[in-house]
Design an enzyme around this catalytic site. Structure first.
Site, mmCIF file in Angstrom:
data_model
loop_
_atom_site.group_PDB
_atom_site.id
_atom_site.type_symbol
_atom_site.label_atom_id
_atom_site.label_comp_id
_atom_site.label_asym_id
_atom_site.label_seq_id
_atom_site.Cartn_x
_atom_site.Cartn_y
_atom_site.Cartn_z
ATOM 1 N N LYS A 12 2.253 63.900 34.245
ATOM 2 C CA LYS A 12 2.594 63.303 33.375
ATOM 3 C C LYS A 12 4.143 62.935 33.454
ATOM 4 O O LYS A 12 4.476 64.023 33.517
ATOM 5 C CB LYS A 12 2.646 63.292 31.599
ATOM 6 C CG LYS A 12 2.418 63.091 30.714
ATOM 7 C CD LYS A 12 2.230 60.973 31.067
ATOM 8 C CE LYS A 12 0.811 60.648 29.571
ATOM 9 N NZ LYS A 12 0.052 60.274 30.142
ATOM 10 N N THR A 57 -3.280 63.900 32.077
ATOM 11 C CA THR A 57 -2.079 63.767 31.634
ATOM 12 C C THR A 57 -1.456 63.523 29.989
ATOM 13 O O THR A 57 -0.632 64.303 29.609
ATOM 14 C CB THR A 57 -1.080 62.364 32.466
ATOM 15 O OG1 THR A 57 -1.790 61.524 31.575
ATOM 16 C CG2 THR A 57 -2.339 62.838 34.066
ATOM 17 N N ARG A 170 45.055 60.778 50.905
ATOM 18 C CA ARG A 170 44.290 60.427 50.014
ATOM 19 C C ARG A 170 43.599 60.731 49.009
ATOM 20 O O ARG A 170 43.432 62.306 48.964
ATOM 21 C CB ARG A 170 42.738 60.018 51.335
ATOM 22 C CG ARG A 170 42.001 61.157 51.391
ATOM 23 C CD ARG A 170 40.465 60.471 51.941
ATOM 24 N NE ARG A 170 39.902 61.619 52.537
ATOM 25 C CZ ARG A 170 39.280 61.236 52.971
ATOM 26 N NH1 ARG A 170 38.826 59.914 53.306
ATOM 27 N NH2 ARG A 170 37.981 62.504 52.929
ATOM 28 N N HIS A 246 34.521 55.696 47.040
ATOM 29 C CA HIS A 246 36.151 55.875 47.519
ATOM 30 C C HIS A 246 37.589 55.083 46.301
ATOM 31 O O HIS A 246 36.959 53.663 45.573
ATOM 32 C CB HIS A 246 36.082 54.536 48.698
ATOM 33 C CG HIS A 246 35.065 54.754 49.892
ATOM 34 N ND1 HIS A 246 35.219 55.945 50.650
ATOM 35 C CD2 HIS A 246 34.242 54.365 49.812
ATOM 36 C CE1 HIS A 246 34.182 55.600 50.975
ATOM 37 N NE2 HIS A 246 33.222 54.823 51.229
#
Ligand code: URC
Length: 291
Positions: A12, A57, A170, A246
């Protein structure tokens, strides 16, 4: 040509369970998403539709809720181990269990009030084999980090399609997706402090990101993994996936303004994706840990 059944598992997925523990007026909250995958004697069900070896399940899902009531949910790794050992120990046809848990974090706002924190999700994946031990991989997803300086990227290949300018200062930003393998989970069993381990690994990752003067995100990735392995003897392998979020400098020249690394466009796509594994050279065999 003969057709045969290959590897298979069933279970499950995405069992959402919220456990409230009442301590007088003060309540404690655990909010999890559990995935179960079992494997074993499953040839007959696949080839002939014979279900005698199949634990539904639906029963697996019910077990998660019943165990949340009976045992509470402490550290997610412990809860996952408990479930995995239960399925393999109680059903002769189930030889192997994989249990994955994600934990969503809530901050306390009052005795019985909580604010969903926008920070990372804690994760674990546990495997337990009825004949052997357990493996435990812990992790975190969506931990967003940013350095507004201390990052460079230059000296790279420049071919006929390269337009990227070398950068000596940066922004470096990423959303950390990290997983780390515990050396001997079956030995530590239940007495092991997974909560402390998680907090310390998280701290190592954040401190290494913040403290590394970066010449590339790849270098930062390695530094993060190395920091964890140096500080935490219970961990033998770290796997990281770091998107490079970025931040592009906006050209303000048309408006007669300079831009001395002050105004950025934060792009969401495409992004670089830097992935890597850092491990002890004598790390024990991983077995199914990463499956
Ligand atoms: O840290 C980086 N690594 C790269 O491989 C890369 N490639 C790129 O365009 N920018 C960056 N930054």
């Amino acid at each position: 040509m003969t057709v045969v059944l290959g590897p298979n598992r069933y279970g499950k997925a995405e069992i959402r369970v919220v456990r409230v523990t009442r301590d007088g007026d003060v309540h404690h909250l655990k909010d999890c998403n559990v995935g179960i995958s079992l494997s074993g004697d499953m040839t007959d069900v696949h080839l002939n539709g014979g279900n005698a070896a199949v634990l539904p399940t639906d029963s697996q899902k019910n077990t998660v809720y019943a165990f949340a009531k009976k045992y509470g949910i402490g550290q997610i790794e412990e809860f996952a181990l408990l479930l995995a050992r239960h399925f393999t120990g109680s059903q002769p046809t189930i030889h192997h269990a994989r249990v994955a848990v994600q934990e969503y974090s809530w901050e306390r706002q009052g005795p019985h009030s909580f604010v969903r924190s926008a920070t990372e999700t804690r994760t674990c994946v546990v495997h337990h084999d009825r004949d052997g031990g357990s493996t435990v991989v812990s992790g975190l997803q969506d931990l967003v980090l940013l350095n507004s300086t201390g990052s460079e990227f230059h000296g790279f290949i420049e071919d006929e399609y390269t337009t990227l300018r070398p950068a000596t200062d940066r922004v470096l930003a990423t959303t950390v997706n990290a997983r780390w393998r515990h050396t001997a989970a079956s030995d530590h069993a239940m007495s092991y402090d997974f909560g402390k381990s998680y907090e310390e690994v998280r701290r190592c990752l954040v401190e290494a990101f913040a403290g590394t003067h970066s010449l590339s995100l790849q270098q930062t990735l390695y530094a993060m993994g190395e920091r964890v392995l140096a500080a935490r003897e219970e961990i033998c392998e770290v796997r990281l996936a770091l998107p490079n979020k970025h931040h592009f400098l906006v050209d303000l020249a048309p408006f007669g303004l300079d831009n001395d690394n002050e105004v950025y466009f934060a792009a969401d796509r495409p992004y670089g994706l830097i992935e890597g594994t850092v491990l002890h050279d004598d790390a024990p065999a991983a077995g199914p840990a990463w499956d």
